[in-house]
Design a protein around this motif. Structure first.
Motif, PDB file in Angstrom:
ATOM      1  N   LEU A 186     -19.002 -33.049  25.924  1.00  0.00           N
ATOM      2  CA  LEU A 186     -18.189 -33.610  27.676  1.00  0.00           C
ATOM      3  C   LEU A 186     -18.482 -32.185  28.716  1.00  0.00           C
ATOM      4  CD1 LEU A 186     -16.529 -35.262  28.969  1.00  0.00           C
ATOM      5  CD2 LEU A 186     -14.703 -34.270  27.511  1.00  0.00           C
ATOM      6  N   ILE A 187     -18.746 -31.694  27.404  1.00  0.00           N
ATOM      7  CA  ILE A 187     -18.594 -30.254  28.827  1.00  0.00           C
ATOM      8  C   ILE A 187     -20.048 -30.443  29.404  1.00  0.00           C
ATOM      9  CG2 ILE A 187     -18.892 -27.858  29.027  1.00  0.00           C
ATOM     10  CD1 ILE A 187     -16.991 -27.192  26.763  1.00  0.00           C
ATOM     11  N   GLN A 188     -20.375 -30.872  28.207  1.00  0.00           N
ATOM     12  CA  GLN A 188     -22.256 -30.505  29.027  1.00  0.00           C
ATOM     13  C   GLN A 188     -22.950 -32.464  30.175  1.00  0.00           C
ATOM     14  OE1 GLN A 188     -25.415 -31.265  25.900  1.00  0.00           O
ATOM     15  NE2 GLN A 188     -26.952 -31.939  27.784  1.00  0.00           N
ATOM     16  N   ALA A 189     -21.716 -33.100  29.582  1.00  0.00           N
ATOM     17  CA  ALA A 189     -21.929 -34.331  30.614  1.00  0.00           C
ATOM     18  C   ALA A 189     -21.100 -33.837  31.500  1.00  0.00           C
ATOM     19  CB  ALA A 189     -21.083 -35.693  30.141  1.00  0.00           C
ATOM     20  N   LEU A 190     -19.562 -32.967  32.056  1.00  0.00           N
ATOM     21  CA  LEU A 190     -19.271 -32.728  33.463  1.00  0.00           C
ATOM     22  C   LEU A 190     -20.021 -32.008  33.808  1.00  0.00           C
ATOM     23  CD1 LEU A 190     -15.710 -31.582  31.870  1.00  0.00           C
ATOM     24  CD2 LEU A 190     -16.692 -33.824  33.467  1.00  0.00           C
ATOM     25  N   LEU A 232     -10.806 -31.479  27.363  1.00  0.00           N
ATOM     26  CA  LEU A 232      -9.838 -32.306  26.627  1.00  0.00           C
ATOM     27  C   LEU A 232      -8.982 -32.032  27.126  1.00  0.00           C
ATOM     28  CD1 LEU A 232     -11.732 -31.786  22.731  1.00  0.00           C
ATOM     29  CD2 LEU A 232     -12.211 -33.037  24.701  1.00  0.00           C
ATOM     30  N   SER A 233      -8.688 -31.468  27.785  1.00  0.00           N
ATOM     31  CA  SER A 233      -6.701 -31.135  28.479  1.00  0.00           C
ATOM     32  C   SER A 233      -7.033 -32.482  29.535  1.00  0.00           C
ATOM     33  CB  SER A 233      -6.308 -29.554  28.045  1.00  0.00           C
ATOM     34  OG  SER A 233      -7.260 -29.193  29.467  1.00  0.00           O
ATOM     35  N   ALA A 234      -8.117 -32.368  30.112  1.00  0.00           N
ATOM     36  CA  ALA A 234      -8.219 -33.424  31.472  1.00  0.00           C
ATOM     37  C   ALA A 234      -7.422 -34.492  30.797  1.00  0.00           C
ATOM     38  CB  ALA A 234      -8.766 -33.546  31.563  1.00  0.00           C
ATOM     39  N   SER A 235      -6.152 -35.337  31.817  1.00  0.00           N
ATOM     40  CA  SER A 235      -6.078 -36.319  32.072  1.00  0.00           C
ATOM     41  C   SER A 235      -7.117 -37.828  31.928  1.00  0.00           C
ATOM     42  CB  SER A 235      -5.269 -37.075  32.782  1.00  0.00           C
ATOM     43  OG  SER A 235      -5.657 -37.385  33.566  1.00  0.00           O
ATOM     44  N   LEU A 260     -10.638 -37.281  34.274  1.00  0.00           N
ATOM     45  CA  LEU A 260     -11.709 -36.937  34.162  1.00  0.00           C
ATOM     46  C   LEU A 260     -12.794 -38.259  35.190  1.00  0.00           C
ATOM     47  CD1 LEU A 260     -11.528 -36.511  30.812  1.00  0.00           C
ATOM     48  CD2 LEU A 260     -12.729 -35.051  32.316  1.00  0.00           C
ATOM     49  N   GLU A 261     -12.263 -39.342  35.138  1.00  0.00           N
ATOM     50  CA  GLU A 261     -12.676 -40.496  36.224  1.00  0.00           C
ATOM     51  C   GLU A 261     -12.492 -40.654  37.854  1.00  0.00           C
ATOM     52  OE1 GLU A 261      -9.568 -43.580  35.132  1.00  0.00           O
ATOM     53  OE2 GLU A 261     -10.909 -44.170  33.544  1.00  0.00           O
ATOM     54  N   ARG A 262     -11.538 -39.154  38.183  1.00  0.00           N
ATOM     55  CA  ARG A 262     -11.287 -39.079  39.245  1.00  0.00           C
ATOM     56  C   ARG A 262     -13.094 -37.683  39.628  1.00  0.00           C
ATOM     57  NH1 ARG A 262      -6.677 -35.430  41.256  1.00  0.00           N
ATOM     58  NH2 ARG A 262      -8.254 -35.828  43.269  1.00  0.00           N
ATOM     59  N   TYR A 263     -12.970 -37.267  39.103  1.00  0.00           N
ATOM     60  CA  TYR A 263     -14.051 -35.720  38.571  1.00  0.00           C
ATOM     61  C   TYR A 263     -15.519 -36.398  38.963  1.00  0.00           C
ATOM     62  CZ  TYR A 263     -16.790 -31.892  37.098  1.00  0.00           C
ATOM     63  OH  TYR A 263     -18.283 -31.417  36.522  1.00  0.00           O
ATOM     64  N   ALA A 264     -15.558 -37.880  38.732  1.00  0.00           N
ATOM     65  CA  ALA A 264     -17.197 -39.268  38.199  1.00  0.00           C
ATOM     66  C   ALA A 264     -17.158 -39.387  39.298  1.00  0.00           C
ATOM     67  CB  ALA A 264     -16.740 -39.885  36.582  1.00  0.00           C
ATOM     68  N   THR A 265     -16.339 -39.743  39.868  1.00  0.00           N
ATOM     69  CA  THR A 265     -16.554 -40.873  41.332  1.00  0.00           C
ATOM     70  C   THR A 265     -16.524 -39.996  42.317  1.00  0.00           C
ATOM     71  OG1 THR A 265     -14.592 -42.245  39.843  1.00  0.00           O
ATOM     72  CG2 THR A 265     -15.101 -41.978  42.932  1.00  0.00           C
ATOM     73  N   ALA A 266     -16.037 -38.389  41.854  1.00  0.00           N
ATOM     74  CA  ALA A 266     -16.320 -38.263  43.715  1.00  0.00           C
ATOM     75  C   ALA A 266     -17.928 -36.831  43.048  1.00  0.00           C
ATOM     76  CB  ALA A 266     -15.604 -36.510  43.077  1.00  0.00           C
ATOM     77  N   CYS A 267     -18.876 -37.666  41.927  1.00  0.00           N
ATOM     78  CA  CYS A 267     -19.863 -36.988  42.031  1.00  0.00           C
ATOM     79  C   CYS A 267     -20.880 -37.743  42.317  1.00  0.00           C
ATOM     80  CB  CYS A 267     -20.336 -35.964  40.873  1.00  0.00           C
ATOM     81  SG  CYS A 267     -19.030 -34.693  39.794  1.00  0.00           S
ATOM     82  N   GLY A 268     -20.702 -39.502  41.966  1.00  0.00           N
ATOM     83  CA  GLY A 268     -20.717 -40.401  42.025  1.00  0.00           C
ATOM     84  C   GLY A 268     -21.691 -41.018  40.687  1.00  0.00           C
ATOM     85  N   ALA A 269     -20.432 -41.163  39.883  1.00  0.00           N
ATOM     86  CA  ALA A 269     -20.655 -41.184  38.403  1.00  0.00           C
ATOM     87  C   ALA A 269     -19.432 -42.106  37.376  1.00  0.00           C
ATOM     88  CB  ALA A 269     -20.735 -40.417  37.869  1.00  0.00           C
TER      89      ALA A 269
END
Length: 94
Positions: free
Chosen positions: A32-36, A69-72, A76-85
């Motif tokens: 997950l860290i690598q994916a972020l 893993l401490s994130a909701s 994580l979805e907001r992070y991905a969306t901001a990155c276009g993923a």
């Protein structure tokens, strides 16, 4: 003293179910860290730029990337969306 090779050490360390479970959980966290990191890099965003998109600061992004893993799931979805993923969740039964 005989040298201990990595494969031998891993076999000895993973000799019980509890150790195997802890190893697998750590492996999932690393994935997950690598994916972020990969999402942010592919988007060409710095931590500061991503933080601005998410309405937070760069230290918040650093904390998230170090301990996802401490994130909701929503964060994580907001992070991905901001990155276009997009995040896709797979469930496997064992």
């Amino acid at each position: 003293m005989k040298p201990l090779y990595l494969d031998e050490l891993k076999t000895k360390m993973l000799s019980d179910a509890e150790s195997v479970q802890a190893y697998n959980e750590a492996d999932q966290e690393l994935m997950l860290i690598q994916a972020l990191y990969e999402m942010r890099e592919r988007a060409g965003l710095s931590k500061t730029e991503l933080a601005n998109k998410l309405g937070t600061n760069s230290s918040g992004i650093s904390r998230l990337e170090k301990n996802p893993l401490s994130a909701s799931m929503k964060m994580l979805e907001r992070y991905a969306t901001a990155c276009g993923a997009r995040i896709s969740l797979n469930i496997r039964y064992v």
